[in-house]
Design a protein around this motif. Structure first.
Motif, PDB file in Angstrom:
ATOM      1  N   SER A 220       0.834  -1.208   0.000  1.00  0.00           N
ATOM      2  CA  SER A 220       0.000   0.000   0.000  1.00  0.00           C
ATOM      3  C   SER A 220       0.869   1.259   0.000  1.00  0.00           C
ATOM      4  N   ARG A 221       1.901   1.250   0.824  1.00  0.00           N
ATOM      5  CA  ARG A 221       2.806   2.413   0.879  1.00  0.00           C
ATOM      6  C   ARG A 221       3.496   2.643  -0.459  1.00  0.00           C
ATOM      7  N   ALA A 222       3.901   1.542  -1.089  1.00  0.00           N
ATOM      8  CA  ALA A 222       4.614   1.659  -2.371  1.00  0.00           C
ATOM      9  C   ALA A 222       3.710   2.292  -3.433  1.00  0.00           C
ATOM     10  N   VAL A 223       2.442   1.870  -3.451  1.00  0.00           N
ATOM     11  CA  VAL A 223       1.518   2.421  -4.458  1.00  0.00           C
ATOM     12  C   VAL A 223       1.302   3.915  -4.186  1.00  0.00           C
ATOM     13  N   ALA A 224       1.092   4.260  -2.915  1.00  0.00           N
ATOM     14  CA  ALA A 224       0.860   5.670  -2.572  1.00  0.00           C
ATOM     15  C   ALA A 224       2.071   6.522  -2.972  1.00  0.00           C
ATOM     16  N   ARG A 225       3.267   5.977  -2.730  1.00  0.00           N
ATOM     17  CA  ARG A 225       4.500   6.691  -3.091  1.00  0.00           C
ATOM     18  C   ARG A 225       4.582   6.880  -4.602  1.00  0.00           C
ATOM     19  N   ALA A 226       4.363   5.783  -5.326  1.00  0.00           N
ATOM     20  CA  ALA A 226       4.488   5.833  -6.791  1.00  0.00           C
ATOM     21  C   ALA A 226       3.487   6.823  -7.393  1.00  0.00           C
ATOM     22  N   HIS A 227       2.306   6.923  -6.787  1.00  0.00           N
ATOM     23  CA  HIS A 227       1.278   7.809  -7.342  1.00  0.00           C
ATOM     24  C   HIS A 227       1.499   9.264  -6.928  1.00  0.00           C
ATOM     25  N   GLY A 228       2.489   9.489  -6.076  1.00  0.00           N
ATOM     26  CA  GLY A 228       2.787  10.865  -5.669  1.00  0.00           C
ATOM     27  C   GLY A 228       1.647  11.488  -4.883  1.00  0.00           C
ATOM     28  N   LEU A 229       1.083  10.725  -3.958  1.00  0.00           N
ATOM     29  CA  LEU A 229      -0.055  11.239  -3.174  1.00  0.00           C
ATOM     30  C   LEU A 229       0.440  12.128  -2.050  1.00  0.00           C
ATOM     31  N   HIS A 230      -0.409  13.057  -1.665  1.00  0.00           N
ATOM     32  CA  HIS A 230      -0.058  13.986  -0.600  1.00  0.00           C
ATOM     33  C   HIS A 230      -0.130  13.250   0.750  1.00  0.00           C
ATOM     34  N   PRO A 231       0.976  13.259   1.534  1.00  0.00           N
ATOM     35  CA  PRO A 231       0.965  12.479   2.785  1.00  0.00           C
ATOM     36  C   PRO A 231      -0.174  12.850   3.731  1.00  0.00           C
ATOM     37  N   GLN A 232      -0.558  14.127   3.730  1.00  0.00           N
ATOM     38  CA  GLN A 232      -1.635  14.527   4.654  1.00  0.00           C
ATOM     39  C   GLN A 232      -3.007  14.019   4.218  1.00  0.00           C
ATOM     40  N   ARG A 233      -3.078  13.560   2.983  1.00  0.00           N
ATOM     41  CA  ARG A 233      -4.372  13.086   2.489  1.00  0.00           C
ATOM     42  C   ARG A 233      -4.322  11.596   2.178  1.00  0.00           C
ATOM     43  N   THR A 234      -3.356  10.914   2.796  1.00  0.00           N
ATOM     44  CA  THR A 234      -3.209   9.477   2.545  1.00  0.00           C
ATOM     45  C   THR A 234      -3.180   8.744   3.875  1.00  0.00           C
ATOM     46  N   LEU A 235      -4.069   7.800   4.041  1.00  0.00           N
ATOM     47  CA  LEU A 235      -4.146   7.061   5.310  1.00  0.00           C
ATOM     48  C   LEU A 235      -3.966   5.571   5.052  1.00  0.00           C
ATOM     49  N   PHE A 236      -3.386   4.921   6.055  1.00  0.00           N
ATOM     50  CA  PHE A 236      -3.200   3.467   5.992  1.00  0.00           C
ATOM     51  C   PHE A 236      -3.877   2.872   7.210  1.00  0.00           C
ATOM     52  N   ALA A 237      -4.705   1.884   6.992  1.00  0.00           N
ATOM     53  CA  ALA A 237      -5.412   1.276   8.124  1.00  0.00           C
ATOM     54  C   ALA A 237      -5.359  -0.229   7.967  1.00  0.00           C
ATOM     55  N   GLN A 238      -5.331  -0.888   9.103  1.00  0.00           N
ATOM     56  CA  GLN A 238      -5.266  -2.346   9.038  1.00  0.00           C
ATOM     57  C   GLN A 238      -6.656  -2.958   9.094  1.00  0.00           C
ATOM     58  N   GLN A 239      -6.841  -3.945   8.245  1.00  0.00           N
ATOM     59  CA  GLN A 239      -8.079  -4.713   8.251  1.00  0.00           C
ATOM     60  C   GLN A 239      -8.090  -5.557   9.517  1.00  0.00           C
ATOM     61  N   ASN A 240      -9.239  -5.718  10.097  1.00  0.00           N
ATOM     62  CA  ASN A 240      -9.350  -6.540  11.293  1.00  0.00           C
ATOM     63  C   ASN A 240      -9.060  -8.013  10.951  1.00  0.00           C
ATOM     64  N   PRO A 241      -8.056  -8.614  11.588  1.00  0.00           N
ATOM     65  CA  PRO A 241      -7.758 -10.021  11.281  1.00  0.00           C
ATOM     66  C   PRO A 241      -8.966 -10.931  11.502  1.00  0.00           C
ATOM     67  N   ALA A 242      -9.822 -10.546  12.451  1.00  0.00           N
ATOM     68  CA  ALA A 242     -11.027 -11.368  12.688  1.00  0.00           C
ATOM     69  C   ALA A 242     -11.936 -11.329  11.459  1.00  0.00           C
ATOM     70  N   ALA A 243     -11.944 -10.199  10.759  1.00  0.00           N
ATOM     71  CA  ALA A 243     -12.769 -10.102   9.541  1.00  0.00           C
ATOM     72  C   ALA A 243     -12.181 -11.002   8.455  1.00  0.00           C
ATOM     73  N   ILE A 244     -10.862 -10.980   8.316  1.00  0.00           N
ATOM     74  CA  ILE A 244     -10.219 -11.850   7.310  1.00  0.00           C
ATOM     75  C   ILE A 244     -10.518 -13.311   7.649  1.00  0.00           C
ATOM     76  N   ASP A 245     -10.378 -13.642   8.916  1.00  0.00           N
ATOM     77  CA  ASP A 245     -10.620 -15.038   9.321  1.00  0.00           C
ATOM     78  C   ASP A 245     -12.090 -15.439   9.190  1.00  0.00           C
ATOM     79  N   ALA A 246     -12.966 -14.446   9.156  1.00  0.00           N
ATOM     80  CA  ALA A 246     -14.392 -14.763   8.955  1.00  0.00           C
ATOM     81  C   ALA A 246     -14.734 -14.821   7.462  1.00  0.00           C
ATOM     82  N   GLY A 247     -13.756 -14.504   6.583  1.00  0.00           N
ATOM     83  CA  GLY A 247     -13.994 -14.632   5.143  1.00  0.00           C
ATOM     84  C   GLY A 247     -13.956 -13.312   4.370  1.00  0.00           C
ATOM     85  N   ALA A 248     -13.549 -12.218   5.033  1.00  0.00           N
ATOM     86  CA  ALA A 248     -13.448 -10.929   4.319  1.00  0.00           C
ATOM     87  C   ALA A 248     -12.039 -10.800   3.757  1.00  0.00           C
ATOM     88  N   PHE A 249     -11.797 -11.464   2.645  1.00  0.00           N
ATOM     89  CA  PHE A 249     -10.431 -11.525   2.104  1.00  0.00           C
ATOM     90  C   PHE A 249     -10.001 -10.206   1.465  1.00  0.00           C
TER      91      PHE A 249
END
Ligand code: SUG
Length: 449
Positions: A220-249
């Motif tokens: 995700s960071r690499a894509v944001a960097r390559a696209h030249g996004l403004h750091p103040q308007r770019t957020l990174f958040a983690q998906q809840n592992p419980a959601a992945i384990d429940a099938g939200a791939f």
């Protein structure tokens, strides 16, 4: 600057089948090795696109990829003429044949991450095709996706095409399915939210135990960097592992965002309060307004219900009068809990979602792909839109031609055994060859060169 969000829908290919290829994707596992209906799948996709056009949404299509992928079967050691390669793969390793025949490029939300010119450092629309390395059958898509996107967005003055990220576990990337933009209005700069399943260095201790996390923070960071996004308007958040384990791939199974609205499940993210605070402040800084963050409580729609119905894989779109519509999979209407939730949401009056609609994309759903999986959103200014390839823009005329083309070329049924049928390979080639004429994309496929 006047701009339009265009939905590029993945046209389902003639080899659509149920290979059981995606661990962690419950529907794909459940329908493994059942007979599929390629013709119905393609028509359902075209019906969805037609319905969205009737709501006033601009639609285009992304052509399918050529399958079965004989070159890949050769690369993994199968030899002989094409029909022998297919027969040998079927005899020795059916799962490789299923991978090589997968029509998975239909899920265009995984084709690429796209940043509109309003967000990027040079005003061009930036595309990074997803490497999709976490599932073998999907990793086969990246080179052809890159080529197709270049053909659809050909002008370097308006479009920047990056290579897919390096094909390694560190940079697992699944494209727009894990990327949401909140913006004041189409054409204005937005806050780009990248959602990852796993931090490869485990700088956080959260990770799924049952199923793979298909997107990494590094990607995700690499894509944001390559696209030249403004750091103040770019957020990174983690998906809840419980959601992945429940099938939200992918995150688009538990959240959907559009303009100033984000609808998400209570258990979609790790540390949701931190994320919503960051989102609000980044959005406010940008637009001087508040976003509308609608959290769906687990008590009202449980995670299994959300995943079973694909409620969040709905398309949130703006109608010509400025209100919004939520276009949901028909499965949401069939489940009393999600249906009731949607009725309340539509009636509430505290949000712009004035209409809820249901579309049937059953064949795709049975492989874990809902309405939102089938489309890649691309925001284009009028000038960029004029520079984009016109042959794939859906009109009544093209829609009619595509339906007739599907009826002419697609099989009604496909069983796992049919994947090695040399006639299927021949039929697919003929179909795609003709499609390049319909879409004015001569020489798109390797076999045409
Ligand atoms: O990558 N299914 C796809 C579904 C992708 C859905 N996309 C989004 N959520 N955006 C996947 O898991 C199943 C293929 C099979 O089993 O035959 C598959 O690839």
């Amino acid at each position: 600057m006047p701009a339009t969000e265009i939905n590029y829908d993945g046209l389902v290919g003639p080899t659509h089948h149920y290979g059981g290829l995606s661990p962690g994707n419950l529907a794909s596992q459940r329908h493994a090795h059942q007979a599929s209906r390629p013709r119905q799948a393609a028509i359902e996709g075209l019906d969805k696109a037609r319905f969205l056009r009737s709501l006033g949404v601009a639609q285009a299509i992304i052509p399918p990829q050529h399958r079965p992928d004989i070159d890949t079967l050769r690369r993994v050691g199968f030899t002989g003429r094409d029909h022998e390669v297919l027969a040998n793969a079927r005899r020795e390793d059916r799962s490789l044949l299923a991978c090589a025949a997968s029509a998975s490029a239909m899920w265009a939300a995984n084709a690429a991450t796209v940043s509109p010119g309003a967000d990027t450092h040079d005003g061009r629309v930036h595309f990074t095709p997803a490497n999709l390395v976490s599932q073998f059958h999907r990793s086969l898509e990246a080179p052809a996706t890159a080529r197709t996107l270049r053909a659809l967005f050909p002008d370097d003055a308006h479009f920047a095409h990056h290579l897919p990220l390096p094909a390694s576990m560190r940079f697992r990337d699944e494209g727009a399915a894990n990327h949401t933009r909140l913006t004041g209005a189409v054409g204005e700069p937005g806050v780009e939210l990248f959602v990852f399943g796993r931090d490869i260095d485990d700088r956080t201790s959260h990770r799924p135990r049952r199923f793979p996390a298909r997107q990494t923070l590094d990607a995700s960071r690499a894509v944001a960097r390559a696209h030249g996004l403004h750091p103040q308007r770019t957020l990174f958040a983690q998906q809840n592992p419980a959601a992945i384990d429940a099938g939200a791939f992918h995150n688009d199974v538990v959240a959907v965002g559009h303009e100033h609205v984000m609808l998400y499940h209570e258990h979609a993210f790790v540390e949701t309060p931190t994320l919503t605070t960051q989102l609000r402040s980044a959005y406010r800084r940008l637009t001087q307004r508040d976003p509308l963050l609608i959290e769906v409580p687990h008590a009202e729609v449980s995670l299994p219900d959300a995943i079973g119905s694909y409620l969040f894989n709905s398309q949130l779109v703006t109608l010509p009068d400025g209100a919004m519509a939520l276009v949901c999979p028909a499965e949401c209407r069939e489940r009393p809990l999600t249906h009731r939730y949607l009725e309340r949401l539509e009636a509430r009056g505290d949000n712009p979602i004035a209409q809820v609609h249901f579309v049937r994309v059953r064949q795709s759903m049975e492989n874990g792909g809902g309405p939102a999986c089938l489309r890649l959103r691309v925001v284009l200014t009028d000038e960029q839109r004029a520079a984009a390839h016109q042959g794939v823009m859906l009109t009544d005329e093209l829609d009619g031609k595509l339906r007739a083309w599907v009826e002419r070329h697609y099989r009604e049924h496909l069983s796992p055994d049919d994947l090695a049928d040399p006639r299927l390979l021949e039929e697919s080639r003929q179909a795609l060859d003709e499609l390049t004429t319909l879409l004015d994309l001569p020489g798109l496929y390797d076999f045409q060169r």
